[in-house]
Design an enzyme around this catalytic site. Structure first.
Site, PDB file in Angstrom:
ATOM      1  NE  ARG A 126       5.564 -10.329   2.291  1.00 13.30           N
ATOM      2  CZ  ARG A 126       6.406  -9.773   1.447  1.00 13.30           C
ATOM      3  NH1 ARG A 126       5.953  -9.169   0.375  1.00 13.30           N
ATOM      4  NH2 ARG A 126       7.698  -9.815   1.662  1.00 13.30           N
ATOM      5  N   PRO A 159       0.836  -1.202   0.000  1.00 16.25           N
ATOM      6  CG  PRO A 159      -0.659  -1.520   1.748  1.00 16.25           C
ATOM      7  CD  PRO A 159       0.645  -2.018   1.190  1.00 16.25           C
ATOM      8  CD  GLU A 160       4.080   2.832  -2.509  1.00 16.08           C
ATOM      9  OE1 GLU A 160       4.363   3.859  -1.861  1.00 16.08           O
ATOM     10  OE2 GLU A 160       4.891   1.914  -2.689  1.00 16.08           O
ATOM     11  NE  ARG A 177      20.047  13.997  -0.090  1.00 13.57           N
ATOM     12  CZ  ARG A 177      18.884  13.791   0.512  1.00 13.57           C
ATOM     13  NH1 ARG A 177      18.327  14.738   1.230  1.00 13.57           N
ATOM     14  NH2 ARG A 177      18.272  12.639   0.408  1.00 13.57           N
ATOM     15  CG  HIS A 184      -3.059 -14.245   6.798  1.00 12.24           C
ATOM     16  ND1 HIS A 184      -1.973 -14.836   7.401  1.00 12.24           N
ATOM     17  CD2 HIS A 184      -3.235 -14.895   5.620  1.00 12.24           C
ATOM     18  CE1 HIS A 184      -1.509 -15.791   6.617  1.00 12.24           C
ATOM     19  NE2 HIS A 184      -2.259 -15.855   5.541  1.00 12.24           N
TER      20      HIS A 184
END
Ligand code: ZN
Length: 273
Positions: A109, A2-3, A154, A91
């Site tokens: 997971r 999931p983002e 950077r 789960h």
């Protein structure tokens, strides 16, 4: 995984069921997920009212008067709003039980997290997992100027700087490739070699792509209490991601795929300089 857009759609989906509701209990069906569940979580939140459901990065923040329940979906977590009688499946590790519904976390997971941050220790944003996060990409602090200012020293590739989440959160692998394409920036460009005008375009692209993904996720998810309702994110709007070897939709050049820090990057060498 999931983002940010998925987590924001989840927040909008569960919030109407949680806002202002009293917690009746919790069900814990494992020792914990990525970390152990908080000690005596039931004692901490039973009988207490959820005052707000917020998000910081990919963390959901359920605010109570005396603290915040922090929920992270990890690699495979999924929240659902279900009837109290809903049968438990494999789960299903965590339930937040309300008077008429429950919110259930299914996480095959187990890289997700359910944590407690006591109000007395300061704002939830000061929690060790949240305090070093970059700014919110859809918030008012985020801008091309901010990207420019924070990248003058950077030398790493801009794609890596975006993925690190230290300047701005929520630009995951798909969204980094797509934003850099939309802004016309080659993903391998050292971050300190990009000027302000190009960073303005990149910030605009990031906002627009994440906003579109949230709208698509929200619109494909008709009802958050539908057990089979999982939205398809951003699958029809990709210009470069997962399109290696196919023609660029803008110029016809072949889309390239490279590895950057163990992750795949997709780009058009003609459109992105
Ligand atoms: Zn192109």
């Amino acid at each position: 995984m999931p983002e940010l857009p998925e987590v924001e759609v989840t927040r909008r989906g569960v919030a109407p069921y949680l806002d202002g509701k009293v917690v009746v209990g919790v069900a814990l069906r494992a020792e914990g997920l990525r970390w152990p569940f908080p000690a005596d979580l039931a004692g901490k939140i039973t009988g207490r009212t959820i005052r707000a459901v917020k998000r910081r990065g990919k963390y959901l923040l359920l605010e109570f008067d005396h603290g915040t329940l922090i929920v992270h979906l990890g690699m495979s977590g999924h929240l659902q709003i279900l009837p109290l009688s809903a049968p438990v499946k494999k789960h299903d590790h965590f339930d937040l039980v309300l008077e008429d519904k429950l919110m259930r976390l299914n996480d095959p997971r187990r890289f997700g997290a359910v944590l407690w941050h006591e109000r007395g220790k300061g704002a939830a944003e000061s929690h060790v997992l949240l305090s070093s996060l970059g700014v919110e990409p859809l918030g008012t602090e985020f801008s091309g100027k901010l990207l420019y200012r924070n990248t003058r020293n950077r030398k790493s590739a801009i794609k890596q700087v975006l993925l690190s989440g230290r300047i701005v959160v929520g630009v995951g692998n798909i969204y980094a490739s797509e934003s850099l394409f939309q802004a016309g920036i080659n993903p391998e460009t050292p971050a300190n070699r990009i000027g302000l005008a190009r960073y303005e375009r990149l910030a605009q692209a990031i906002r627009s792509i994440l906003t579109t993904a949230i709208e698509q996720g929200g619109s494909t998810l008709r009802d958050f209490s539908d057990p089979d309702g999982r939205p398809g994110y951003f699958q029809n709007s990709r210009f470069v991601y997962d399109r290696a070897g196919q023609p660029c939709l803008i110029c016809g050049n072949t889309i390239s795929q490279i590895r950057q820090g163990q992750r795949s990057t997709f780009f058009c060498a003609n459109c992105q300089k």
